[in-house]
Each structure stands twice: as structure tokens, then as C-alpha cells.
Design an enzyme around this catalytic site. Structure first.
Site, mmCIF file in Angstrom:
data_model
loop_
_atom_site.group_PDB
_atom_site.id
_atom_site.type_symbol
_atom_site.label_atom_id
_atom_site.label_comp_id
_atom_site.label_asym_id
_atom_site.label_seq_id
_atom_site.Cartn_x
_atom_site.Cartn_y
_atom_site.Cartn_z
ATOM 1 N N CYS A 177 0.846 -1.211 0.000
ATOM 2 C CA CYS A 177 0.000 0.000 0.000
ATOM 3 C C CYS A 177 0.871 1.248 0.000
ATOM 4 C CB CYS A 177 -0.921 0.005 1.212
ATOM 5 S SG CYS A 177 -1.852 -1.508 1.414
ATOM 6 N N ASP A 178 1.892 1.268 0.841
ATOM 7 C CA ASP A 178 2.816 2.413 0.862
ATOM 8 C C ASP A 178 3.398 2.646 -0.525
ATOM 9 O OD1 ASP A 178 2.834 3.326 3.521
ATOM 10 O OD2 ASP A 178 4.255 1.796 4.155
#
Lengths: 401, 401
Positions: free
Chosen positions: B171-172
């Protein structure tokens, strides 16, 4: 309201996933993306699906997911008339995207060297599986194959599992994002200098760059990641970082101070593990001990207790439940649009907000060649000539049944 | 040679992974990234590592992986003198990036509304975990937590496993890529119109958009993905797509025509499964049958046989073996750079080629505040004032031991 890439024209020769996702991202921000498809049959992704099931008879969810905000021109690019049309479109294009195997476009007369003679400012982005040359040049460059070579299959799941495929098209999608990153930087540079250029991306380099932190660690710390045997969430992390079964589902616990977690779990004897090295070395055992406790309450009960103590926790959603998640509903992550054949379809919204130039979903995925006539009209073809090109099978326009 | 983002100045207030990766990508293409760090201690990622081990004493591989091509200014942004310096830097900046929880920057006087008064053309990108408002606003937005809510944990591995964390900061990293996509589009738009804007990205929306094809399928085909119990490589695919153990390792087989694969495997009786529906419905059983055969030869032997028949196959690399892979070597995926404290370190190269403006790795990750004095000189501070700011702890410059 304006869009950031309004006025940018993308000539998109790509098919399957990687290239189409890249050009869809440009379309989402307002670029005019002309999808150049094979006369008659179109993008081969139109013939692939999941579960051997289709939408509205023969529409593919795989194709539909990556081709909104585009106009389709279905054309025989090997024919003389077809080539004339493409060269004419190149004159007005800003960006060309293609993902054939290296060399194919040049053999057809559409390589960077060919097109920059027509339009020196063109930005030409080619994506390959492995790189534009080298020992794997002729090998198939499909996503899961590239995941395999990139090391990505050894990052998830348990060590005893062997390779664990990442269940999204990781390499295709990350390379699509990298392609957009390079193309937009090149567009900015062209605004400053007038100069176009050639960009070459590849799935393998993108997949490895996506594991940059892992490789930095392995190569400079001299230690390889070993996946845990429990559901600890990363090979390099200790307990409690991971997922835990509860009475009715699963809970994720990320970095959280051990004493606070012990308080939440209600078993002070666990303070004997309050040491970073122990939490790493004995992570599998400690995971099991924690899970025995998390199994005694529901996920919501744990969330209430643990969020109340500022612990870093979240529930684990099944994909089918995500659209009902309160934050997802709040974010308007999914929106309905109209498709000419399938009717109302639900699509994933643009994942960010821009105050001045918001992304917009203006078009569903096109039918094969749907916009052929209008695109040819725009470059000066009259109705009679267009009919002739249709009857000679230079272009095709799919009829909706 | 020029770089695409030369002349673009990025003021980077972010820490940990998401924001630093985004700004590193801009630095890789020539932007001048000023990393604004906490006076004294710096980015909190400097204090996090894997295995509880460090490089050159106390340098973090996590921090080092995402912070090349940046200059560091370590400064107390809450002090009056600090604020004067930041506001001065904002005058000359093109892009601001931050990933504090929503509202923090505004409370400190550095929100978009504050900074656009100083520089109306500023492009201001904020990244949050869940969105800039909504029910999860105050919840921790760490990567694995967001993976959990996004449905991503149910895409990999076996169904009976329960949730399987994706072993990269999915996600990052995807949100970093999306942030760069939005920022570069906004930069292009500003070149055309002179207008800046505010961008708000979030990990959750990026994680779901990364599963766009899955969600399109689930929501429009009305069928949920169920992961296989074997090592079939995607919940929506049938056999043979997946990984197979060999005599000495693992082999991946992607989409391949069944009759050709049967020929390669050398057991004509397998033609009884030559039906797409059967290959999907009985995939786990068929996987097992294939694997019994793949176990009889080495991976290289199978590659030779199967690539010779144009089957889509690849070997599975362990992460530690990736740097020796012939294509990876050919691509120059890993390069050495000098770090002031750690000496020679190996880093992952920029994952694509640009003919006119190639990416370059010009700087290793900085020491805390390493460039504080030179940055202040550039905006007109004299040596005496800089010494005073140092002695008053408004800025700090780490000494290499």
C-alpha cells in the site's frame, strides 16, 4: 472543470494489462487516449476472463477493468491504408505506448526512429517483460513469470509453502505505474525544452525496484529474509506484527508497544517476552500464544479494546466485503458508469483527489473500433472514404447485438 | 545530460516509507529534494530496521533504501526561526509532500492554505492512510493494516491459510507511485496554466485501485474469488497457471496451451483434461498430477524442454539469487554507490531508460541534516547566523563518527 492532461493525445498500441493500465491512468486525468486495436478481434484481453465466465455475453471483466476513458480504433496496421492513418495520427500525438515484444513495432514501421521522423516531439514508451535486450529477450514476459524471476514469490506466506504467487498482476501493474511516472516526467521536460524522447520500461526491473527495501537489506546487511512459519506479516519483522484469528474472523496487529498489547490481551505473564530480540527470534511461538487469546473475542470487540489503547490494529476484510466497509463507502471508492452493452457497471474510482484538476471517468471501456469513424473524421476523412475503409476491412466497428 | 525534473524543487516533510519513496522517485529524475527532518533525531525510519540489525553501526537499511538523491535539512519546524526558514524555502519550491495524519501540517502553520499564500503555484501532496476524512480518520494507517481492510490479504496463497500478508509494503509503495503520477500531472498542468493545486492521496484507495481487475470481476460478474488449495497462481485461473516443484527448485508455468504442455510433460493420458472448464474446476487435482512429473527433472531441464516448445515458463528465484540472474546482470539492476558512513553500498537502479533524460543516482541517503548549512546559505543565511541556529538547536547537522 479542467483536467491535468487535457489536450494530451496518447496513441496506444498496447494490449493485455500493463500498457492498457498505463494509458487508462492518463485517460483518467483527461488525456485523449486512442486505443489502436486489431481489426475485427481487438485487444486479445477481450478474449480472456476469470472462471470461464463473461459479462453481457462476451465482454471480459479483465478487459473492461483497464480500458475506460479511451476511444477505440480497430485497424489493420499492416495495410498500406492503415499505415497512412496511423502516420497521420502520429502527427498530432504526444505520447505513443506499446507493449509488443522488443523489435515488433520497428519491423512494422512504427518504431521510435520511424515515428520521430514524423513527429520529433513524440514521447514513445515501450514496455517489455525482461528488458529491451539481453538473454531473456525472446522469452515470454508474462506477469507471474516475471514475479518468479524477481524473487517476489519468496516474500509472502510461510517458508514451508515454497513460492507464493502474489494474487494481483504485481509486475504488470507496477510497471504501468512506472511507465506513467516516466511518461509524465518526459511530458514535463518537453514543455520546458520541446524535446521528445524514447522510454523503455520492463516488468522485471519494476518488480525488483518494488522490492528495493528487501534488496537493500539483503545486499548490504548480508542477511536473507526467511519467511516465518506463522502468520507474522513480514519476513523481517518480529511478533506481534501479523494477522490473528478471532472468534469470528481475523485481526491484524501492526507495530505496537508490547506492554500495551499485553495489557489489551489481559495476560501479564506475557511480559516475559518484552524484548525486541526475543520478539523476533521466537515470533512463531509468540504468534501462537497471542492467537489463543484473540480467538476468545470477536474482531470488533478486539478493535474496540485495542484502538482504545492506541494500538495499531485493523480488521481483515474479504474482498467481497470491502465495498461495504464504512471508510470505503465514505471515500466513494466504487462508482457506477454506463456501458453500451453491459448497462450499469461498477468501477473503481480514481484513487486520489486533485483540487484543481480532478480525475474523471467519462467513458466506459469501448467496443471494438467504436470510435473509428469519429477519429478518422477528425483527421479529415470523409464519410465515403470511411465506408470504403470499412468495406475493405482496413478498419472495423463492432455492432452491439 | 539533462534530467527530466531538473529545476523542480521538492520540499519533503514526509517520513517512513510512502512519502520518501515518492520524493526519491522525483530525485531519481533530477528534482532537488530537500528532506525536512526532525531536528536531532531525523526521520523515524532511521530508527527502524529488520532483524534488529544495522549497517555501519546505526544506519537503517529501511531508511537508506528510500532516501537517495535527497538533501537533508534537520530543523525544528515548531520554532519561530524554523518557520521563517521553511516559509522562505516554500517561496522557491514547486512541490510539497507530507504524510502526517490529516490536519497536523495545518495546525503547525504548514497546511496547503498557509503555503499557497506564500507561493500560489505550489503543488501540495498529502498522503494519509485511509483518506483525508471519514470514520477511520484517527486510526493508525500503517501498510499491513491498510492491506487488511483493502481485501489484499485474501488474494495470495491458499484459501485454508486465511489471510496472507503480501511481503512488500504494497500500500505504501503503490500510493507512492500514485502520488508521483498525480504530482507530475499537476506539474505539467502548472506549466500550461501557471496554477498550483492540492493533491490528497491515501493508501486505502491506492490498495483497492491496485485490485481493480479483481473488484471489477467481483462486482460485475457477481462471483467472489476463492483461492485454490494448490499452488495455482491466481484465484481466478485454472491449471496449469502456477508454480511447481522440480528436482532442484521451482518452475512457474503461465498460460500455456494444454496439448503442448502435455507433450512437454510426456504423458499423453493428460489430454483427458483438455477442457478450459475442467482445467479450472479440477485445478488443484491437476496441479498435483503435473507436479508429480515436474519433480522428475531439474528446473533447467524443464526450461530447456518447455521454452523449446514456446511454453510460457520461468524459474523461481530466491531473493538472494536474483542479483546473479543473467538478465538482472545484463539489465544492471543493481549498482554501487558511496555512502559517507557505510562506504560502498549496493542500490537498486532506476527501473527504466529515458533516451534524453536518463535517471541518475547522484547522492546516497543523507546523514541527518547533512545539507543544512548549504541549504541555508542558498537562501541567504550567512555563516554566523547558521552557527547561531545550530547552537540554538533550530537546526542540527549529524557528525560522522
Amino acid at each position: 472543470m479542467k483536467q491535468a492532461l487535457e489536450g494530451v493525445r496518447v496513441l496506444d498500441f498496447s494490449q493485455l494489462l500493463q500498457g492498457p493500465y498505463a494509458t487508462q491512468m492518463m485517460g483518467d486525468l483527461g488525456a485523449d487516449v486512442i486505443k489502436v486495436e486489431r481489426n475485427g478481434s481487438g485487444d486479445i484481453f477481450r478474449k480472456m476472463t476469470f472462471f470461464n465466465q463473461w459479462i453481457a455475453g462476451d465482454e471480459s471483466p479483465c478487459f473492461m477493468a483497464w480500458n475506460r476513458n479511451k476511444r477505440s480504433l480497430a485497424i489493420n496496421i499492416k495495410s498500406e491504408e492503415g499505415k497512412k492513418i496511423i502516420y497521420k495520427l502520429v502527427e498530432e500525438a504526444d505520447v505513443v505506448v506499446e507493449n509488443f515484444r522488443p523489435g515488433v513495432m520497428a519491423r512494422l514501421g512504427y518504431g521510435y526512429e520511424d515515428l520521430k521522423k514524423i513527429n520529433p516531439g513524440i514521447i514513445y514508451c515501450s514496455a517489455s517483460g525482461w528488458g529491451d535486450d539481453g538473454p531473456y529477450l525472446t522469452r515470454p514476459g508474462q506477469d507471474l513469470l516475471v514475479q518468479s524471476v524477481s524473487g517476489a514469490l519468496m516474500t509472502s506466506g510461510k517458508k514451508s509453502d515454497g513460492p507464493v504467487a502474489i494474487g494481483t498482476a504485481l509486475c504488470d501493474q507496477v510497471n504501468a505505474l512506472n511507465s506513467v511516472y516516466a511518461i509524465l516526467a518526459a511530458l514535463y521536460y518537453r514543455e520546458k525544452t520541446g524535446k521528445g524522447q524514447e522510454i523503455k520500461t520492463n516488468l522485471l526491473s519494476s518488480a525488483i525496484a518494488f522490492q528495493m527495501q528487501d534488496y537493500f537489506t539483503i545486499q548490504n546487511l548480508g542477511r536473507t529474509f526467511e519467511r516465518p512459519e506463522s502468520k507474522i506479516g513480514h519476513p523481517g519483522n518480529g511478533a506481534p506484527f501479523g494477522t490473528y484469528q478471532t472468534k469470528d474472523g481475523y485481526l491484524t496487529i501492526a507495530m505496537s508497544p508490547w506492554p500495551t498489547l499485553v495489557e489489551a490481551l489481559g495476560d501479564p505473564s506475557l511480559m516475559r517476552y518484552n524484548d525486541l530480540q526475543v520478539l523476533f527470534d521466537e515470533r512463531d511461538k509468540i504468534h501462537g500464544i497471542i492467537e489463543k487469546i484473540t480467538l476468545t473475542k470477536t474482531t470488533d470487540e478486539w478493535l474496540e479494546i485495542m484502538l482504545g489503547l492506541d494500538l495499531w490494529v485493523a480488521k481483515v476484510n474479504d474482498q467481497k466485503d470491502v465495498e461495504k466497509d464504512p471508510q470505503v463507502v465514505h471515500n466513494q471508492t466504487f462508482v457506477d458508469i454506463e456501458h453500451p452493452k453491459a448497462g450499469k457497471v461498477k468501477v473503481t474510482n480514481i484513487p486520489f483527489k486533485m483540487s484543481e484538476t480532478p480525475g474523471q471517468i467519462k467513458r466506459p471501456s469501448p467496443m471494438i473500433g467504436e470510435h473509428g469513424a469519429e477519429i478518422l473524421e477528425e483527421i479529415g476523412y470523409d464519410a465515403e472514404t470511411i465506408d470504403k475503409l470499412l468495406s475493405e476491412n482496413v478498419i472495423s466497428i463492432e455492432k452491439i447485438k
